[in-house]
Design a protein around this motif. Structure first.
Motif, PDB file in Angstrom:
ATOM      1  N   ASP A  18       0.870  -1.170   0.000  1.00 54.83           N
ATOM      2  CA  ASP A  18       0.000   0.000   0.000  1.00 54.83           C
ATOM      3  C   ASP A  18       0.913   1.228   0.000  1.00 54.83           C
ATOM      4  OD1 ASP A  18      -1.506   2.227   0.723  1.00 54.83           O
ATOM      5  OD2 ASP A  18      -2.968   1.010   1.814  1.00 54.83           O
ATOM      6  N   GLN A  19       0.951   1.931  -1.139  1.00 57.59           N
ATOM      7  CA  GLN A  19       1.922   3.029  -1.252  1.00 57.59           C
ATOM      8  C   GLN A  19       1.528   4.267  -0.447  1.00 57.59           C
ATOM      9  OE1 GLN A  19       1.862   2.319  -5.406  1.00 57.59           O
ATOM     10  NE2 GLN A  19       4.094   2.265  -5.527  1.00 57.59           N
ATOM     11  N   GLU A  20       0.247   4.332  -0.067  1.00 59.33           N
ATOM     12  CA  GLU A  20      -0.157   5.497   0.733  1.00 59.33           C
ATOM     13  C   GLU A  20       0.413   5.424   2.140  1.00 59.33           C
ATOM     14  OE1 GLU A  20      -4.361   6.376   0.651  1.00 59.33           O
ATOM     15  OE2 GLU A  20      -4.258   6.367  -1.540  1.00 59.33           O
ATOM     16  N   VAL A  21       0.419   4.200   2.677  1.00 61.49           N
ATOM     17  CA  VAL A  21       0.949   4.060   4.042  1.00 61.49           C
ATOM     18  C   VAL A  21       2.310   3.363   4.047  1.00 61.49           C
ATOM     19  CG1 VAL A  21      -1.213   4.167   5.322  1.00 61.49           C
ATOM     20  CG2 VAL A  21      -0.487   1.999   4.354  1.00 61.49           C
ATOM     21  N   ASP A  22       2.817   3.059   2.837  1.00 65.45           N
ATOM     22  CA  ASP A  22       4.112   2.395   2.701  1.00 65.45           C
ATOM     23  C   ASP A  22       4.209   1.137   3.536  1.00 65.45           C
ATOM     24  OD1 ASP A  22       5.704   3.670   0.798  1.00 65.45           O
ATOM     25  OD2 ASP A  22       5.838   5.424   2.108  1.00 65.45           O
ATOM     26  N   GLN A  76      14.725  15.798  -5.701  1.00 67.45           N
ATOM     27  CA  GLN A  76      13.297  16.083  -5.885  1.00 67.45           C
ATOM     28  C   GLN A  76      12.426  14.849  -5.674  1.00 67.45           C
ATOM     29  OE1 GLN A  76      12.977  18.098  -9.705  1.00 67.45           O
ATOM     30  NE2 GLN A  76      14.912  19.089  -9.226  1.00 67.45           N
ATOM     31  N   VAL A  77      12.715  14.124  -4.631  1.00 65.66           N
ATOM     32  CA  VAL A  77      11.820  13.022  -4.253  1.00 65.66           C
ATOM     33  C   VAL A  77      11.375  13.257  -2.807  1.00 65.66           C
ATOM     34  CG1 VAL A  77      12.777  11.256  -5.799  1.00 65.66           C
ATOM     35  CG2 VAL A  77      13.705  11.507  -3.510  1.00 65.66           C
ATOM     36  N   CYS A  78      10.177  12.765  -2.497  1.00 58.49           N
ATOM     37  CA  CYS A  78       9.632  13.122  -1.190  1.00 58.49           C
ATOM     38  C   CYS A  78      10.066  12.170  -0.083  1.00 58.49           C
ATOM     39  CB  CYS A  78       8.112  13.241  -1.256  1.00 58.49           C
ATOM     40  SG  CYS A  78       7.373  11.749  -1.897  1.00 58.49           S
ATOM     41  N   SER A  79      10.471  10.937  -0.441  1.00 57.73           N
ATOM     42  CA  SER A  79      10.849  10.036   0.648  1.00 57.73           C
ATOM     43  C   SER A  79      11.828   8.970   0.171  1.00 57.73           C
ATOM     44  CB  SER A  79       9.611   9.364   1.245  1.00 57.73           C
ATOM     45  OG  SER A  79       9.237   8.273   0.443  1.00 57.73           O
ATOM     46  N   THR A  80      12.451   8.335   1.144  1.00 61.65           N
ATOM     47  CA  THR A  80      13.410   7.272   0.821  1.00 61.65           C
ATOM     48  C   THR A  80      12.692   6.052   0.233  1.00 61.65           C
ATOM     49  OG1 THR A  80      13.175   6.541   3.101  1.00 61.65           O
ATOM     50  CG2 THR A  80      15.069   7.930   2.601  1.00 61.65           C
ATOM     51  N   ARG A  81      11.391   5.912   0.537  1.00 60.51           N
ATOM     52  CA  ARG A  81      10.626   4.774  -0.003  1.00 60.51           C
ATOM     53  C   ARG A  81      10.507   4.888  -1.524  1.00 60.51           C
ATOM     54  NH1 ARG A  81       7.191   4.252   4.631  1.00 60.51           N
ATOM     55  NH2 ARG A  81       8.582   4.704   6.344  1.00 60.51           N
ATOM     56  N   VAL A  82      10.404   6.137  -2.009  1.00 61.70           N
ATOM     57  CA  VAL A  82      10.324   6.341  -3.454  1.00 61.70           C
ATOM     58  C   VAL A  82      11.611   5.822  -4.092  1.00 61.70           C
ATOM     59  CG1 VAL A  82      10.191   8.096  -5.274  1.00 61.70           C
ATOM     60  CG2 VAL A  82       8.809   8.341  -3.204  1.00 61.70           C
TER      61      VAL A  82
END
Ligand SMILES: Nc1ncnc2c1ncn2[C@@H]1O[C@H](COP(=O)(O)OP(=O)(O)OP(=O)(O)O)[C@@H](O)[C@H]1O
Ligand SMILES: [Mg+2]
Length: 377
Positions: A18-22, A76-82
């Motif tokens: 679930d990419q919203e909650v990673d 320009q990425v919002c998180s390390t998960r990206v």
């Protein structure tokens, strides 16, 4: 998003992220149970989803990484998960990755051992702005640890570059000194060198993993065995875990590490700073990994005048201080501590060139090392 967790070319299991909650919200088909990451395991016959989520998150760059926020802004990425998903969770320390059933890729086309990679992420982690749109497919996206670091390719070899921390930026020099000490004591280790980039010392070491092998952290090894009984020490519990897995010679190799850490006054040998290597195809254990990450030692962040080498020094991971931890070593006979005499010239060769060494600091450190050697002898 549906993913297949892969181990080289072997599909391990399908999961839904679930990419919203990673978070991994569902584990679907298990294809090859024996390839499930070490330490994840089963609970009541099903794959332990909580453990798999922890394992998955441990593949991201840790939030504690020095300069991380600036790097994410530069990229320009919002998180390390990206970043983790961008590189298919591939790294240069093991052979796990994720494939998308809707658009499957082949391991041989994307793994970082055989394929080149961009240095954009690594550069950004060192504060350098990428030229143009950054390429985000990098083994740096899955590397662990708090110090600034990046992987590069040099003469076909994968090399890990690692910085230090203020005020002394001593960690890269410490890695080299630790290599020298272990070399003299015939202790198997990762060889480090260092150079200066913009006057800052940066250590370099070769990847000790290749396409056939992988590093499994001691932390994950600990989770392979049943709960520790109260009367069993963490040290013995870890050794028992190694024995049940079939990791040979673990006691002697750990003794090498405890002796090294005592000498260098290492304060950060946590369970992710050592481990074992296994064959990623056959899953056979090769043995305890060569000793790496010795930088947080030699009073790296302490004022010279407050260094007390003969006192109790905090230690990890088995006991709270080195005086206690070294007592775990049963056999000192095989260590030739005399080989550490006459180390002065090489010591100064390592420490003198750094502009962050205040006057007299190198001398104090050498004196302190000699006291540690004397204590063990
Ligand atoms: N030479 C190597 N070959 C393969 N993997 C490596 C190598 N060196 C380090 N690693 C992997 O990279 C991780 C981070 O490296 P390292 O422990 O040296 O960084 P660090 O920032 O000093 O860590 P810490 O936060 O523990 O201080 C290690 O835990 C290990 O998994
Ligand atoms: Mg580390």
């Amino acid at each position: 998003m549906l993913y297949t967790l892969m181990h080289k070319k072997v599909p391990v299991l399908d999961f839904e992220l679930d990419q919203e909650v990673d978070a991994i919200v569902k584990i679907l088909t298990v294809h090859n149970a024996e390839h499930i990451p070490v330490g994840v395991g089963f609970e009541n016959g099903v794959v332990n989803r909580k453990a798999l989520n922890n394992w998955w998150l441990s593949r991201t760059i840790p939030a504690s990484r020095s300069g991380l926020q600036e790097a994410l802004e530069l990229l320009q990425v919002c998180s390390t998960r990206v970043l983790l998903e961008k590189c298919f969770a591939l790294g240069l320390s093991d052979q796990y990755w994720v494939n998308r059933p809707s658009n499957p890729l082949q391991w041989e086309d994307i793994n970082f051992f055989d394929n080149e990679f961009s240095e954009d992420v690594g550069d950004a982690l060192f504060g350098k702005e990428p030229k143009g749109k950054p390429h985000l497919v990098s083994p740096d996206n899955t590397s662990d640890g708090w110090l600034k670091k990046k992987w590069i390719i040099q003469n076909g070899k994968r090399i890990l570059l690692k910085g230090g921390s203020g005020p002394y930026y001593q960690e890269p020099l410490n890695e080299v000194l630790a290599s020298l000490i272990m070399k003299r004591l015939s202790i198997r280790h990762v060889e480090y060198t260092y150079s200066f980039i913009n006057d800052f010392p940066i250590s370099a070491c070769e990847d000790f993993i290749d396409t056939q092998t992988e590093l499994i952290s001691a932390w994950n090894i600990l989770f392979t065995s049943k709960k520790r009984l109260n009367h069993i020490s963490i040290y013995e519990h870890f050794l028992e875990s190694c024995e049940s897995l079939g990791i040979a010679n673990a006691r002697a190799d750990l003794e090498n590490m405890l002796v090294t850490d005592f000498l260098i006054a290492n304060v950060d040998r946590h369970f992710n700073n050592f481990g074992a290597v296994r064959n990623a195809d056959t899953l056979e254990w090769i043995g305890i990994a060569p000793i790496f990450d010795c930088g947080t030692s030699f009073w790296y962040n302490e004022y010279a005048h407050s260094i007390k080498p003969e006192y109790k020094i905090p230690s990890k991971p088995f006991k709270g201080d080195h005086t206690e931890q070294i007592k775990l070593v049963e056999n000192f006979d095989r260590f030739n501590f005399d080989a550490l005499l006459n180390i002065d010239d090489e010591f100064y060769e390592i420490f003198k060139p750094s502009q962050f060494m205040e006057t007299g600091r190198a001398k104090t450190l050498l004196h302190s090392l000699k006291i540690r050697i004397k204590m063990l002898r």
